[in-house]
Design an enzyme around this catalytic site. Structure first.
Site, PDB file in Angstrom:
ATOM      1  N   ARG A  48       0.800  -1.210   0.000  1.00 22.17           N
ATOM      2  CA  ARG A  48       0.000   0.000   0.000  1.00 22.17           C
ATOM      3  C   ARG A  48       0.838   1.269   0.000  1.00 22.17           C
ATOM      4  NH1 ARG A  48      -3.501  -2.120   5.152  1.00 22.17           N
ATOM      5  NH2 ARG A  48      -4.174  -4.038   4.198  1.00 22.17           N
ATOM      6  N   ASP A 106      14.267  -1.516  -0.253  1.00 21.81           N
ATOM      7  CA  ASP A 106      15.105  -1.854   0.899  1.00 21.81           C
ATOM      8  C   ASP A 106      16.015  -3.015   0.454  1.00 21.81           C
ATOM      9  OD1 ASP A 106      15.998  -2.753   3.399  1.00 21.81           O
ATOM     10  OD2 ASP A 106      14.157  -2.217   4.408  1.00 21.81           O
ATOM     11  N   THR A 107      15.622  -4.239   0.738  1.00 25.94           N
ATOM     12  CA  THR A 107      16.431  -5.373   0.278  1.00 25.94           C
ATOM     13  C   THR A 107      16.365  -5.523  -1.240  1.00 25.94           C
ATOM     14  OG1 THR A 107      14.575  -6.913   0.470  1.00 25.94           O
ATOM     15  CG2 THR A 107      15.986  -6.645   2.416  1.00 25.94           C
ATOM     16  N   ASP A 162       4.844   3.101   7.029  1.00 32.44           N
ATOM     17  CA  ASP A 162       4.007   2.924   8.222  1.00 32.44           C
ATOM     18  C   ASP A 162       4.763   2.381   9.418  1.00 32.44           C
ATOM     19  OD1 ASP A 162       4.149   0.313   6.776  1.00 32.44           O
ATOM     20  OD2 ASP A 162       2.976  -0.336   8.507  1.00 32.44           O
TER      21      ASP A 162
HETATM   22  C1  PRP Z   1       7.580  -1.775   1.538  1.00 31.62           C
HETATM   23  C2  PRP Z   1       7.752  -0.992   0.251  1.00 31.62           C
HETATM   24  C3  PRP Z   1       8.223  -2.008  -0.714  1.00 31.62           C
HETATM   25  C4  PRP Z   1       8.960  -2.993   0.161  1.00 31.62           C
HETATM   26  C5  PRP Z   1      10.428  -2.793  -0.024  1.00 31.62           C
HETATM   27  O1  PRP Z   1       6.349  -2.429   1.524  1.00 31.62           O
HETATM   28  O2  PRP Z   1       6.531  -0.389  -0.158  1.00 31.62           O
HETATM   29  O3  PRP Z   1       7.155  -2.644  -1.409  1.00 31.62           O
HETATM   30  O4  PRP Z   1       8.628  -2.731   1.530  1.00 31.62           O
HETATM   31  O5  PRP Z   1      11.151  -3.720   0.774  1.00 31.62           O
HETATM   32  P1  PRP Z   1      12.193  -4.726   0.147  1.00 31.62           P
HETATM   33  O6  PRP Z   1      13.002  -3.954  -0.855  1.00 31.62           O
HETATM   34  O7  PRP Z   1      12.999  -5.159   1.344  1.00 31.62           O
HETATM   35  O8  PRP Z   1      11.450  -5.871  -0.470  1.00 31.62           O
HETATM   36  P2  PRP Z   1       5.786  -3.183   2.813  1.00 31.62           P
HETATM   37  O9  PRP Z   1       6.103  -4.655   2.694  1.00 31.62           O
HETATM   38  O10 PRP Z   1       6.239  -2.491   4.062  1.00 31.62           O
HETATM   39  O11 PRP Z   1       4.223  -3.040   2.617  1.00 31.62           O
HETATM   40  P3  PRP Z   1       3.353  -1.693   2.561  1.00 31.62           P
HETATM   41  O12 PRP Z   1       3.695  -0.999   1.257  1.00 31.62           O
HETATM   42  O13 PRP Z   1       1.942  -2.160   2.573  1.00 31.62           O
HETATM   43  O14 PRP Z   1       3.722  -0.850   3.760  1.00 31.62           O
END
Ligand code: PRP
Length: 192
Positions: A48, A106-107, A162
């Site tokens: 989201r 992130d990762t 969040d």
């Molecule tokens: C966050 C962000 C990315 C993901 C990146 O989503 O929106 O989709 O993390 O992380 P990564 O590079 O380590 O895979 P999250 O899983 O927190 O969900 P959200 O968008 O619903 O907050």
């Protein structure tokens, strides 16, 4: 007048202001407009957190564009467990110029999975646009066409990011106090 946001008291430092975000989003929108001149775009975000960036970014792009959305089960902090699509795109992307819009990488595991799924659908082009890049945490290398800011390896909230599903509505990006926690349960605003 300074606006107040519920839960804002756990904010430690604002690392990217609302104004800085606005300016950077406008710059990125201008770059996308120039580089895709004469073409239509399909912007896709992963629910989201990316919604906020997507909403502001698409209004800074002067090209015909359409929007679509995906959701996947989380990688649970990058531990690399099984992942699946929980909401797929509504429309095909074959032959389309596609830009995947993210709030943060992130990762890189989430986007790596999304890109591998989308590539199989034969878009004309497939690019990545992220507002934030926590590059020190990267596990999978990814091609990033548009990047807003490089950010440190700190827990961040606001502008889509969040804490326990809340604080996405803060208009800035901020760190939180150590051991920060929101009150349990939904916030209830008493009647005046
Ligand atoms: C966050 C962000 C990315 C993901 C990146 O989503 O929106 O989709 O993390 O992380 P990564 O590079 O380590 O895979 P999250 O899983 O927190 O969900 P959200 O968008 O619903 O907050």
């Amino acid at each position: 007048m300074t606006r107040h946001y519920a839960g804002e008291e756990i904010v430690d430092h604002i690392i990217i202001s609302e104004r800085a975000i606005d300016e950077r989003v406008a710059e990125i929108g201008g770059s996308i407009t120039r580089e895709h001149e004469g073409h239509a775009l399909r912007l896709i975000t992963v629910l989201r957190g990316g919604l906020f960036f997507l909403c502001d970014l698409c209004r800074q792009i002067d090209l015909p564009l359409t929007l679509d959305f995906m959701a996947i089960s989380s990688f649970a902090g990058g531990s690399g467990g099984a992942v699946r699509i929980t909401k797929d795109l509504d429309d095909p992307i074959e032959g389309q110029r596609v830009i995947v819009v993210e709030d943060i990488i992130d990762t890189g595991l989430t986007l790596n999975y999304i890109l591998s799924v989308l590539r199989q659908r034969r878009p004309a082009s497939l690019e990545v646009c992220t507002l934030l890049d926590k590059d020190v945490r990267r596990i999978v290398d990814l091609p990033i066409a548009y990047r807003g800011f490089s950010v440190p390896d700190r827990f961040l909230v606001g502008y889509g990011l969040d804490l326990d599903a809340r604080l996405r509505n803060l208009p800035y990006i901020a760190t939180v106090h150590e051991d920060a926690a929101l009150p349990a349960g939904p916030l209830v605003v008493p009647d005046a």
